[in-house]
Design an enzyme around this catalytic site. Structure first.
Site, PDB file in Angstrom:
ATOM      1  N   CYS A 111      34.952  54.670 -39.033  1.00 43.78           N
ATOM      2  CA  CYS A 111      35.902  55.047 -37.975  1.00 43.78           C
ATOM      3  C   CYS A 111      35.265  55.945 -36.908  1.00 43.78           C
ATOM      4  O   CYS A 111      35.858  56.142 -35.849  1.00 43.78           O
ATOM      5  CB  CYS A 111      37.112  55.747 -38.577  1.00 43.78           C
ATOM      6  N   HIS A 265      40.555  59.250 -33.022  1.00 44.05           N
ATOM      7  CA  HIS A 265      40.684  58.111 -33.924  1.00 44.05           C
ATOM      8  C   HIS A 265      42.104  58.068 -34.461  1.00 44.05           C
ATOM      9  O   HIS A 265      42.668  59.098 -34.846  1.00 44.05           O
ATOM     10  CB  HIS A 265      39.673  58.237 -35.069  1.00 44.05           C
ATOM     11  N   ASN A 295      45.613  51.582 -37.883  1.00 48.22           N
ATOM     12  CA  ASN A 295      44.264  52.162 -37.873  1.00 48.22           C
ATOM     13  C   ASN A 295      43.262  51.022 -37.691  1.00 48.22           C
ATOM     14  O   ASN A 295      43.146  50.161 -38.548  1.00 48.22           O
ATOM     15  CB  ASN A 295      44.056  52.887 -39.207  1.00 48.22           C
TER      16      ASN A 295
HETATM   17  N1  ACO Z   1      54.981  51.829 -49.583  1.00 45.93           N
HETATM   18  C1  ACO Z   1      55.785  52.447 -50.449  1.00 45.93           C
HETATM   19  N2  ACO Z   1      55.339  53.329 -51.356  1.00 45.93           N
HETATM   20  C2  ACO Z   1      54.015  53.589 -51.367  1.00 45.93           C
HETATM   21  C3  ACO Z   1      53.117  52.955 -50.498  1.00 45.93           C
HETATM   22  C4  ACO Z   1      53.660  52.045 -49.591  1.00 45.93           C
HETATM   23  N3  ACO Z   1      52.883  51.390 -48.684  1.00 45.93           N
HETATM   24  N4  ACO Z   1      51.868  53.402 -50.764  1.00 45.93           N
HETATM   25  C5  ACO Z   1      51.978  54.289 -51.763  1.00 45.93           C
HETATM   26  N5  ACO Z   1      53.265  54.406 -52.137  1.00 45.93           N
HETATM   27  C6  ACO Z   1      53.837  55.246 -53.164  1.00 45.93           C
HETATM   28  C7  ACO Z   1      52.854  55.594 -54.239  1.00 45.93           C
HETATM   29  O1  ACO Z   1      52.820  54.589 -55.234  1.00 45.93           O
HETATM   30  C8  ACO Z   1      53.404  56.896 -54.750  1.00 45.93           C
HETATM   31  O2  ACO Z   1      54.467  56.610 -55.612  1.00 45.93           O
HETATM   32  P1  ACO Z   1      54.682  57.479 -56.953  1.00 45.93           P
HETATM   33  O3  ACO Z   1      54.917  58.884 -56.477  1.00 45.93           O
HETATM   34  O4  ACO Z   1      55.867  56.832 -57.568  1.00 45.93           O
HETATM   35  O5  ACO Z   1      53.410  57.331 -57.719  1.00 45.93           O
HETATM   36  C9  ACO Z   1      53.993  57.550 -53.514  1.00 45.93           C
HETATM   37  O6  ACO Z   1      54.185  56.508 -52.568  1.00 45.93           O
HETATM   38  C10 ACO Z   1      53.119  58.618 -52.907  1.00 45.93           C
HETATM   39  O7  ACO Z   1      51.794  58.113 -52.789  1.00 45.93           O
HETATM   40  P2  ACO Z   1      50.663  58.995 -52.166  1.00 45.93           P
HETATM   41  O8  ACO Z   1      49.391  58.221 -52.130  1.00 45.93           O
HETATM   42  O9  ACO Z   1      50.655  60.339 -52.836  1.00 45.93           O
HETATM   43  O10 ACO Z   1      51.202  59.147 -50.700  1.00 45.93           O
HETATM   44  P3  ACO Z   1      50.842  60.256 -49.632  1.00 45.93           P
HETATM   45  O11 ACO Z   1      52.077  61.022 -49.363  1.00 45.93           O
HETATM   46  O12 ACO Z   1      49.581  60.985 -49.953  1.00 45.93           O
HETATM   47  O13 ACO Z   1      50.569  59.364 -48.367  1.00 45.93           O
HETATM   48  C11 ACO Z   1      48.765  58.465 -47.071  1.00 45.93           C
HETATM   49  C12 ACO Z   1      49.526  58.396 -48.364  1.00 45.93           C
HETATM   50  C13 ACO Z   1      49.699  58.165 -45.915  1.00 45.93           C
HETATM   51  C14 ACO Z   1      47.642  57.445 -47.085  1.00 45.93           C
HETATM   52  C15 ACO Z   1      48.209  59.908 -46.929  1.00 45.93           C
HETATM   53  O14 ACO Z   1      47.488  60.268 -48.070  1.00 45.93           O
HETATM   54  C16 ACO Z   1      47.351  60.085 -45.756  1.00 45.93           C
HETATM   55  O15 ACO Z   1      47.814  60.210 -44.651  1.00 45.93           O
HETATM   56  N6  ACO Z   1      46.031  60.139 -45.960  1.00 45.93           N
HETATM   57  C17 ACO Z   1      45.076  60.205 -44.877  1.00 45.93           C
HETATM   58  C18 ACO Z   1      44.190  59.076 -45.030  1.00 45.93           C
HETATM   59  C19 ACO Z   1      44.290  58.082 -43.938  1.00 45.93           C
HETATM   60  O16 ACO Z   1      44.978  58.211 -42.955  1.00 45.93           O
HETATM   61  N7  ACO Z   1      43.493  57.081 -44.127  1.00 45.93           N
HETATM   62  C20 ACO Z   1      43.360  56.063 -43.171  1.00 45.93           C
HETATM   63  C21 ACO Z   1      42.029  55.443 -43.299  1.00 45.93           C
HETATM   64  S1  ACO Z   1      40.744  56.548 -43.306  1.00 45.93           S
HETATM   65  C22 ACO Z   1      40.358  56.911 -41.778  1.00 45.93           C
HETATM   66  O17 ACO Z   1      40.667  56.234 -40.868  1.00 45.93           O
HETATM   67  C23 ACO Z   1      39.603  58.152 -41.557  1.00 45.93           C
END
Ligand code: ACO
Length: 338
Positions: A111, A265, A295
């Site tokens: 990225c 980004h 993304n």
């Molecule tokens: N739809 C519905 N539920 C979902 C989904 C989905 N697409 N994905 C995960 N869940 C569920 C999980 O199973 C989990 O359920 P559980 O509590 O019953 O086990 C719950 O949602 C929470 O999951 P988490 O992974 O803890 O969700 P979080 O609140 O951390 O959000 C996210 C995830 C949005 C990816 C967050 O961690 C984030 O913003 N991370 C930053 C990373 C990022 O943006 N990466 C992009 C690519 S990297 C880059 O470009 C640099």
């Protein structure tokens, strides 16, 4: 020597998949995706390829710059999703444009790729090796997604963005529409860069290549997909990006308040909001494309730059920060006077 971005272009696949559309095939919802990421929809390829989108974005950038493909000396494409291991996407762009004089190669910095490619082009131009570069970020991320893994596949999209970068040495250039690029030596353009890598933390966001497979060891080819520890990536982004931007502003002798826009980004709206808060900058200075693009990794910064350029939001003399962060881990920032 002044090194400017003189044209931008982008290309997105025709097909748009909304969060609701995604929820028909994946166990997810618009509410979950939008509230955690800011994404409403993304473009996904059907017929398009990384190379075809790159060529289209590059053609549009050349038209915007008012120059021809024969003037391009250097083509660098940042991508992790080229159509071939070889030839590179950059060589395919060269062929597609008919840019016969150009030297062409790809780089992989996920990225952060567009910023790494821009800095590489800057180094060639600044030392006088080349005069005009095409710098692209292009991705078909949908082909390396595990469509059974709802925690990753909802985040990403496909697309390409391009910028024409040119070194000026006090000359005046007449554009096709009759207007002039009036250049003064030593003023404006790309002013400062800052980059970093942390390979030790690389596995928090990864996609494996092919296994060893030869006469000595058998590992028949099986495709591999993006794996991500979302919370670790989030922590990395919200600490590293503001620090990187502060460093690049210091290098440029400027402050956050001097910037008109922060072109970041587009990973997640919460990351963007957190960066704005840490920099004590107005969130309105952070344009957003992730709501309609998702993304797009290396392509997200040049696509967003093209969007704000096409909307007429950039005027000569405006100062902006561009910043990328992601797989590697890698990060990079640049200060630009438009
Ligand atoms: N739809 C519905 N539920 C979902 C989904 C989905 N697409 N994905 C995960 N869940 C569920 C999980 O199973 C989990 O359920 P559980 O509590 O019953 O086990 C719950 O949602 C929470 O999951 P988490 O992974 O803890 O969700 P979080 O609140 O951390 O959000 C996210 C995830 C949005 C990816 C967050 O961690 C984030 O913003 N991370 C930053 C990373 C990022 O943006 N990466 C992009 C690519 S990297 C880059 O470009 C640099």
């Amino acid at each position: 020597m002044v090194i400017r971005i003189i044209g931008t272009g982008s290309s997105l696949p025709q097909q748009v998949v909304t969060n609701d559309g995604l929820a028909e095939a994946v166990d997810t919802s618009d509410e979950w995706i939008f509230s955690r990421t800011g994404i409403r929809e993304r473009h996904l390829v059907k017929e398009e390829t990384t190379a075809s989108m790159s060529v289209e974005a590059a053609e549009r950038a050349l038209i915007n710059a008012g120059i021809g493909a024969e003037e391009v000396d250097l083509i660098i494409v940042a991508t992790i999703t080229g159509d071939y291991l070889t030839p590179s996407t950059a060589c395919e762009v060269q062929a597609g444009l008919g840019a016969r004089r150009a030297v062409a190669f790809d780089i992989n910095a996920a990225c952060s790729g567009f910023l790494f490619a821009l800095h590489t082009a800057y180094a060639y131009l600044e030392t006088g090796v080349y005069r005009t570069a095409l710098v692209l970020g292009a991705e078909t991320l949908s082909k390396i997604m595990d469509w059974e893994d709802r925690s990753t596949c909802v985040l990403f999209g496909d697309g390409a963005g391009a910028a024409v970068v040119r070194a000026f040495n006090g000359e005046t250039r007449i554009r096709d529409d009759g207007s002039q690029w009036l250049e003064e030596k030593g003023k404006g353009g790309l002013l400062a860069f800052e980059q970093g890598s942390d390979g030790a933390r690389g596995k928090v966001l990864s996609c494996k290549g092919r296994e060893n497979n030869n006469l000595l060891v058998r590992n028949p080819f099986t495709p591999s997909y993006v794996k991500m520890d979302g919370q670790e990536v989030y922590k990395f982004a919200v600490s590293t990006v503001p620090a990187s931007i502060q460093r690049v502003l210091e290098k440029a002798g400027m402050e956050a308040g001097d910037m008109k826009y922060f072109v970041l980004h587009q990973a997640n709206i919460r990351i963007i909001q957190s960066v704005a808060k840490r920099l004590k900058a107005d969130e309105g200075k952070f344009p957003v494309s992730l709501d309609h693009c998702g993304n797009v990794s290396a392509a997200s910064v040049p696509i967003l730059l093209d969007e704000i350029n096409k909307k007429g939001m950039l005027e000569r003399g405006d100062k902006i920060v561009m910043a990328g962060f992601g797989g590697g881990l890698t990060w990079a920032s640049a200060v630009l006077e438009w």
